[in-house]
Design a protein around this motif. Structure first.
Motif, PDB file in Angstrom:
ATOM      1  N   GLN A   1      40.173  29.612  45.431  1.00  0.00           N
ATOM      2  CA  GLN A   1      39.248  28.477  45.438  1.00  0.00           C
ATOM      3  C   GLN A   1      39.985  27.165  45.175  1.00  0.00           C
ATOM      4  OE1 GLN A   1      35.990  30.244  42.733  1.00  0.00           O
ATOM      5  NE2 GLN A   1      34.904  28.809  44.053  1.00  0.00           N
ATOM      6  N   GLN A   2      40.896  27.176  44.216  1.00  0.00           N
ATOM      7  CA  GLN A   2      41.648  25.957  43.914  1.00  0.00           C
ATOM      8  C   GLN A   2      42.469  25.510  45.119  1.00  0.00           C
ATOM      9  OE1 GLN A   2      43.714  27.433  40.445  1.00  0.00           O
ATOM     10  NE2 GLN A   2      42.333  26.379  39.030  1.00  0.00           N
TER      11      GLN A   2
ATOM     12  N   HIS B   1      35.554  39.103  40.292  1.00  0.00           N
ATOM     13  CA  HIS B   1      36.476  38.031  40.632  1.00  0.00           C
ATOM     14  C   HIS B   1      37.318  37.700  39.413  1.00  0.00           C
ATOM     15  CE1 HIS B   1      33.011  36.031  38.839  1.00  0.00           C
ATOM     16  NE2 HIS B   1      33.792  35.023  38.543  1.00  0.00           N
TER      17      HIS B   1
ATOM     18  N   TRP C   1      40.742  35.094  42.751  1.00  0.00           N
ATOM     19  CA  TRP C   1      39.581  34.386  43.303  1.00  0.00           C
ATOM     20  C   TRP C   1      39.664  32.903  42.948  1.00  0.00           C
ATOM     21  CZ3 TRP C   1      35.622  36.669  46.163  1.00  0.00           C
ATOM     22  CH2 TRP C   1      34.445  35.929  46.340  1.00  0.00           C
ATOM     23  N   THR C   2      39.960  32.620  41.674  1.00  0.00           N
ATOM     24  CA  THR C   2      40.026  31.238  41.196  1.00  0.00           C
ATOM     25  C   THR C   2      41.131  30.458  41.898  1.00  0.00           C
ATOM     26  OG1 THR C   2      39.167  31.875  39.033  1.00  0.00           O
ATOM     27  CG2 THR C   2      40.357  29.784  39.164  1.00  0.00           C
ATOM     28  N   ARG C   3      42.300  31.061  42.034  1.00  0.00           N
ATOM     29  CA  ARG C   3      43.406  30.350  42.670  1.00  0.00           C
ATOM     30  C   ARG C   3      43.147  30.111  44.150  1.00  0.00           C
ATOM     31  NH1 ARG C   3      48.831  32.749  39.611  1.00  0.00           N
ATOM     32  NH2 ARG C   3      48.558  31.426  37.754  1.00  0.00           N
TER      33      ARG C   3
ATOM     34  N   ALA D   1      30.043  34.481  43.266  1.00  0.00           N
ATOM     35  CA  ALA D   1      30.723  34.872  42.032  1.00  0.00           C
ATOM     36  C   ALA D   1      29.921  35.878  41.208  1.00  0.00           C
ATOM     37  CB  ALA D   1      31.035  33.638  41.189  1.00  0.00           C
TER      38      ALA D   1
END
Length: 234
Positions: free
Chosen positions: A96-97, A88, A92-94, A83
């Motif tokens: 990872q989720q 990001h 990127w977050t979605r 990160a």
């Protein structure tokens, strides 16, 4: 196994994201060919993951699904570490989720098994040829498939950027200011980092570039002309 370089990690993230992008693109194509879309829009949630695992288990044995959980968790760890090295955002977050929720749902539902952990680099060689696309497409909304295709394609591009210009805007600015003679502590204070954190981030950046320190990094970036380029991480 030898420890990975930052470049290796980004490449692995890109490959895993690319496989996910291909899957969601296939779901989109199924909708276009007449499969009735479902209602799930937020495919990064645990509720969605819990619903799809029994369907996927009709094609994939639990031992393979647990390998998927291993791979997704490891990829998520790599994304956390990366990160500081990449631009990001929500995509990127979605992604990872999604990785986390699928891994969690698998572990919640899988029986206890004795198995061999597959190295993440070899994961692509262990994919069974069958995927219940129709059943999954009937759960996923057209909007949800489009959004996850967009998010995972973005992450794939971030990983692929390590093969060209791996620098994001922030890293370009760090190197530009180092080139101008500023000290690390000055850059850290003006960008909201602690000196220690920025030294660590720069060390990871030198590793990503394959150089031993700032002088080599400055020379490499000047040679490549990257300070004048728009990074390929957006």
């Amino acid at each position: 196994m030898e420890s990975r370089t930052a470049r290796d990690s980004l490449a692995i993230i890109g490959r895993i994201a690319g496989r996910l992008a291909g899957f969601f693109a296939a779901i989109e194509q199924g909708h276009q060919l007449g499969i009735t879309p479902g209602s799930h829009k937020e495919l990064w949630t645990i509720d969605y993951s819990r619903e799809i695992i029994p369907i996927v288990n009709t094609a994939f044995p639990w031992v393979y699904l647990l390998q998927i959980a291993d791979a997704f968790e490891e990829c998520d760890d790599l994304m956390v570490e990366a990160a500081l090295l990449v631009d990001h955002g929500l995509e990127w977050t979605r992604t990872q989720q999604y990785l986390r929720s699928v891994a969690r749902a698998i572990r919640e539902q899988a029986p206890a098994l004795t198995r061999e952990r597959v190295p993440l680099e070899l994961f692509e060689d262990h994919t069974p040829p069958i995927m219940p696309f129709r059943q999954l497409a009937e759960l996923i909304s057209a909007e949800g498939a489009r959004e996850m295709t967009r998010c995972t394609t973005h992450v794939e591009r971030v990983g692929g950027a390590s093969l060209d210009n791996p620098l994001n805007d922030q890293q370009i600015e760090w190197i530009r200011r180092l080139t101008q003679g500023e000290k690390v502590i000055e850059i850290a204070h003006s960008t909201g980092y602690s000196e220690r954190t920025l030294y660590r981030a720069l060390g990871e950046l030198w590793e990503l570039l394959g150089v031993s320190g700032r002088n080599e990094a400055i020379a490499l970036v000047a040679q490549k002309g990257w300070l004048d380029q728009v990074p390929l991480t957006g």
